[in-house]
Each structure stands twice: as C-alpha cells, then as structure tokens.
Design an enzyme around this catalytic site. Structure first.
Site, PDB file in Angstrom:
ATOM      1  CE  LYS A 124       0.866   1.939   3.293  1.00 20.46           C
ATOM      2  NZ  LYS A 124       2.165   2.426   3.845  1.00 20.46           N
ATOM      3  CE1 TYR A 158      -2.111   0.005   7.123  1.00 23.18           C
ATOM      4  CE2 TYR A 158      -0.687   1.918   6.913  1.00 23.18           C
ATOM      5  CZ  TYR A 158      -0.878   0.557   6.830  1.00 23.18           C
ATOM      6  OH  TYR A 158       0.155  -0.258   6.443  1.00 23.18           O
TER       7      TYR A 158
HETATM    8  P1  NAD Z   1      12.505   1.455   2.515  1.00 15.11           P
HETATM    9  O1  NAD Z   1      13.097   2.748   2.068  1.00 15.11           O
HETATM   10  O2  NAD Z   1      12.927   0.909   3.825  1.00 15.11           O
HETATM   11  O3  NAD Z   1      12.756   0.334   1.404  1.00 15.11           O
HETATM   12  C1  NAD Z   1      12.571   0.582   0.042  1.00 15.11           C
HETATM   13  C2  NAD Z   1      13.365  -0.427  -0.760  1.00 15.11           C
HETATM   14  O4  NAD Z   1      13.213  -0.134  -2.156  1.00 15.11           O
HETATM   15  C3  NAD Z   1      14.866  -0.374  -0.456  1.00 15.11           C
HETATM   16  O5  NAD Z   1      15.379  -1.676  -0.374  1.00 15.11           O
HETATM   17  C4  NAD Z   1      15.451   0.343  -1.678  1.00 15.11           C
HETATM   18  O6  NAD Z   1      16.777  -0.053  -1.943  1.00 15.11           O
HETATM   19  C5  NAD Z   1      14.496  -0.134  -2.772  1.00 15.11           C
HETATM   20  N1  NAD Z   1      14.487   0.758  -3.931  1.00 15.11           N
HETATM   21  C6  NAD Z   1      14.433   0.334  -5.202  1.00 15.11           C
HETATM   22  N2  NAD Z   1      14.474   1.347  -6.046  1.00 15.11           N
HETATM   23  C7  NAD Z   1      14.565   2.470  -5.302  1.00 15.11           C
HETATM   24  C8  NAD Z   1      14.635   3.858  -5.626  1.00 15.11           C
HETATM   25  N3  NAD Z   1      14.638   4.286  -6.888  1.00 15.11           N
HETATM   26  N4  NAD Z   1      14.697   4.728  -4.621  1.00 15.11           N
HETATM   27  C9  NAD Z   1      14.667   4.318  -3.329  1.00 15.11           C
HETATM   28  N5  NAD Z   1      14.593   3.008  -2.981  1.00 15.11           N
HETATM   29  C10 NAD Z   1      14.552   2.097  -3.949  1.00 15.11           C
HETATM   30  O7  NAD Z   1      10.931   1.641   2.464  1.00 15.11           O
HETATM   31  P2  NAD Z   1       9.830   0.737   3.185  1.00 15.11           P
HETATM   32  O8  NAD Z   1       9.432   1.420   4.430  1.00 15.11           O
HETATM   33  O9  NAD Z   1      10.254  -0.665   3.238  1.00 15.11           O
HETATM   34  O10 NAD Z   1       8.596   0.908   2.148  1.00 15.11           O
HETATM   35  C11 NAD Z   1       8.511   0.147   0.948  1.00 15.11           C
HETATM   36  C12 NAD Z   1       7.036  -0.018   0.568  1.00 15.11           C
HETATM   37  O11 NAD Z   1       6.365  -0.697   1.622  1.00 15.11           O
HETATM   38  C13 NAD Z   1       6.277   1.300   0.381  1.00 15.11           C
HETATM   39  O12 NAD Z   1       5.342   1.162  -0.636  1.00 15.11           O
HETATM   40  C14 NAD Z   1       5.554   1.501   1.707  1.00 15.11           C
HETATM   41  O13 NAD Z   1       4.369   2.252   1.607  1.00 15.11           O
HETATM   42  C15 NAD Z   1       5.267   0.073   2.097  1.00 15.11           C
HETATM   43  N6  NAD Z   1       5.164  -0.121   3.555  1.00 15.11           N
HETATM   44  C16 NAD Z   1       4.107  -0.805   4.029  1.00 15.11           C
HETATM   45  C17 NAD Z   1       3.972  -1.003   5.383  1.00 15.11           C
HETATM   46  C18 NAD Z   1       2.802  -1.778   5.926  1.00 15.11           C
HETATM   47  O14 NAD Z   1       2.604  -1.793   7.133  1.00 15.11           O
HETATM   48  N7  NAD Z   1       2.032  -2.461   5.093  1.00 15.11           N
HETATM   49  C19 NAD Z   1       4.924  -0.498   6.252  1.00 15.11           C
HETATM   50  C20 NAD Z   1       6.013   0.180   5.740  1.00 15.11           C
HETATM   51  C21 NAD Z   1       6.131   0.383   4.377  1.00 15.11           C
END
Ligand code: NAD
Length: 385
Positions: free
Chosen positions: A141, A238
């Site tokens: 999401k 949410y």
């Molecule tokens: P994060 O920054 O910790 O991780 C993002 C990942 O994407 C990294 O491994 C990064 O290397 C990679 N990536 C690939 N291409 C990239 C680019 N061009 N720029 C930046 N990063 C790049 O982020 P996150 O918190 O893990 O979030 C990732 C996804 O998960 C988002 O869509 C976020 O909304 C979602 N999320 C959902 C929940 C939930 O509870 N369902 C919680 C947190 C995040």
C-alpha cells in the site's frame, strides 16, 4: 511471536466461563484446529520479495513464521544485501535477481508470487513486470501513485492470468475484523461519525543521522515522484481503509486542509500534515488526520446506540480498545504472517482472492486520495470519482 491456534487462544485469553474479555466472534482463520486444517499436500507458496528495505524485513520474518509460504527468492539493486539475505534466509543463488535481470524470473518455476515492497512510485513497474513473468503479485500500500497506474496494473494481471493483492495487513487483524463487524452489522445501529488518525513525529530532519533526511538519497518518502505524496499516501491510507470497511460504504465527497509546514526545506514536495473529511452515502462522516509532525494512532466510531474505539488503532499494534459493551481485547497476532498465510491458502487452492484485498480495492483508495489532494489544493468539496 507465538502462533495463535484455537487452543492457545482459549488458554491465553480464558474464553469460557468467567472470561472477562469480550469476544463476540472468533475470526474464521483463528478457528482452525489440527483436525480441520486444510491438508495441503503440495509445496508452500514460494515468494520472492522485491525491494529489501525496512518493511521487506518485517515481511521476511512473517513469511518465515508462516505455515503456507516460503521465502524462495529476492530482487534487489544492492549486491551486499543479496549476500546478506542469501545467507540469512538460505536463498538459492538461482532465485536472486537484480532490477535489470528481474524479467528472467519468467523462466523460474520455483517462484509463484512476487511481493513488491519498493517505493510507491515503482509499484506499477514491478507489478507489471511480475505479471508479464506469469507470477502472482502482492504490492504494498498505497497500490500506486495514480489512478492510471492502478488501472494498468490491474489490466496487466488480468491479461497474464495472475492475481493481484494489496498488502493490507489489517484486513486479517482480529481487532479490525471486529470493528468491521460492529460497523457493518450495525451492532450499535448506524455509524454516524468516525474519527481516525495516524501520524508519527519524524526525527529532527537537520540531524544528519536522521532516518528521515532530505539529503539522504534513500529518503524516497520526501520525493513526490517516488512517493506520490506525504503522510496521506503512507499513513492516511489506513484511516481511509478503516472508515470504508467499518461503514461498508464508499466515500462520495471529500474536503481537506493541508497542515502547517514547520520545515519548508524538508517538505518542499510532499505535505507534512493533512486533515480531511469524507462523506458517505448513508450520511456518515469521517474526520481524519495524518502527519509526520506528531504522534497519533486512533480510531473512534459513534453509532446510534453506542460507540467503539481503538488506540493504538492502525499501527503494528498491539491494539487496545473498547465499545459500549466493554473492552475490545483480541489476541496479538503477527500481522505479516497472518496476511501471508491467508493469501497463500487461497492461491494454493487456485481460488480467487476476495475483493477486499485486490487491485480494485487499492484503486478505490487512490481515487479517494486524489480527491483529498484536490480538495486541499482548491479549498473546495470534491466528488470522489
Ligand atoms: P525502505 O526505504 O525501507 O525500502 C525501500 C526499498 O526499495 C529499499 O530496499 C530500496 O533499496 C528499494 N528501492 C528500489 N528502487 C529504489 C529507488 N529508486 N529509490 C529508493 N529506494 C529504492 O521503504 P519501506 O518502508 O520498506 O517501504 C517500501 C514499501 O512498503 C512502500 O510502498 C511503503 O508504503 C510500504 N510499507 C508498508 C507497510 C505496511 O505496514 N504495510 C509499512 C512500511 C512500508
């Protein structure tokens, strides 16, 4: 985290004579016993995680704890992460991809599903590439950053005969199943008013060690092309979701107000705080706020003959709440594990995913989010379409 079985649930929470906990219905997935468990004879659902950031790590733990899934592959742009995850989760070299050679996954019969956990603006690309490779997809999401992107993702999955789910972890959480039931079954009559908020105070953005620093090229949440927006996209979704599933209705119109920007240097592309109001066909109103400038995590619903509320409500929990009838107390589950098992059970049986977790559901959220941004920009009431 302890896995909840019917027996441990009963032991832990003392359901039965003298139980002080109010438990109205037990979600169906918690009522499986050793005897009536679905006897899967085939392999587990093999998952490849695409993007190995913070949330992917939580998902990996959930998959590890799951009964019906296996972390079989990874997709990452960082070779050092590939090495670390390969060792930590025992992932075969042939199931490790980077963003360039990812499409070769089409030849890999070991992978059933790709879970897309990259920045929001990249969900579309990796969902479509996964679908074209013949893999089922779960995408995080918010589903994508535009309505058009969502529509293209849905079409790509349909065209390639694969299923698409959105990672709505709260759709399997017992407290949320209960507030959904209380609202939709009108246990306290028609819900007239909802308040929902989710926000957290970010670290001092001028702190160079901050995890939320504009100078940090990894902070994609501040980059509109990658995020689609600020906390509304990340956390506000949410509040929208909970309002929609408690009422069982779709918002028809919204008004919205952007909050004060305390740090213009950091928040030049995305909002820092936003409040919005949603009107529903029954006349119910939902008043919501999200921010990265203050902490809040609440849900409240007022109905004709009572009310129910949670706080914490929308985060990773554990959740606490009460209704007019008493406390709302349910077992603490591993949200990611439960989500994965519930999706896997359906896909392993070649059944259709339920509507409430599919791409169409994700698209509805993005339509509402679009309308909220438009309302905030124009100061007008915007019809959701
Ligand atoms: P994060 O920054 O910790 O991780 C993002 C990942 O994407 C990294 O491994 C990064 O290397 C990679 N990536 C690939 N291409 C990239 C680019 N061009 N720029 C930046 N990063 C790049 O982020 P996150 O918190 O893990 O979030 C990732 C996804 O998960 C988002 O869509 C976020 O909304 C979602 N999320 C959902 C929940 C939930 O509870 N369902 C919680 C947190 C995040």
């Amino acid at each position: 985290m302890e896995k909840i079985t019917r027996r441990s649930f009963v032991n832990k929470f003392g359901v039965g004579v003298g139980a002080s906990v109010i438990i109205t219905t037990l979600p169906s997935f918690l009522s499986a016993t050793e005897e009536n468990k679905i006897p899967y004879t085939r392999k587990k659902l093999n998952i490849a995680l695409c993007g190995l950031g913070n949330y992917a790590s939580m998902l990996a733990e959930g998959i590890q704890a799951s009964e019906y899934c296996q972390l079989a592959g990874i997709v990452t742009g960082t070779p050092a992460k590939a090495e670390k995850w390969k060792t930590q989760y025992n992932i075969p070299e042939k199931n490790i991809y980077n963003y360039q050679n990812f499409d070769e996954i089409v030849k890999n019969k070991d992978i059933d599903l790709v879970y897309v956990v990259v920045p929001n603006g990249l969900h579309k690309e990796f969902t479509i590439r996964s679908a074209k490779a013949g893999k089922h997809v779960i995408t995080e999401k918010p589903m994508a950053i535009t309505v058009k992107d969502c529509e293209e993702m849905i079409k790509a999955c349909e065209d390639n005969n694969v299923q698409l789910a959105i990672g709505y972890r709260l759709h399997y959480e017992p407290t949320h199943l209960e507030i959904k039931r209380l609202g939709q079954e009108k246990v306290f009559g028609q819900v007239r008013f909802i308040e929902a908020s989710l926000g957290y105070k970010i670290h001092d953005p001028l702190d160079t060690k901050s995890t939320f620093n504009k100078n940090d090229r990894n902070e994609w949440r501040l980059n509109k092309k990658l995020s689609g927006g600020g906390p509304l996209m990340d956390l506000g979704v949410y509040c929208i979701q909970a309002s929609r599933y408690v009422l069982g209705e779709e918002p028809i119109a919204v008004t919205a107000q952007l909050g004060k920007v305390y740090n213009e240097q950091i928040f030049s592309e995305t909002e820092e705080s936003i409040s919005w109001q949603m009107e529903f066909p029954s006349g119910a109103v939902s008043n919501c706020t999200t921010s990265v400038n203050f902490n809040t995590d609440r849900f409240y619903a007022s109905a004709d003959e009572g009310s129910f509320e949670l706080s914490p409500a929308l985060s990773y929990g554990p959740f606490q709440g009460k209704s007019t009838n008493g406390p709302l107390k349910f077992p603490v589950i591993n949200q990611q594990q439960t989500q994965m098992d519930e999706i896997a059970k359906i896909l392993l049986e070649n059944k259709k995913l339920p509507n409430h977790i599919t791409g169409e559901e994700g698209l509805k959220d993005i339509k509402v989010i679009n309308a909220i941004y438009k309302a905030a920009e124009t100061g007008k009431k915007i019809i959701v379409q």
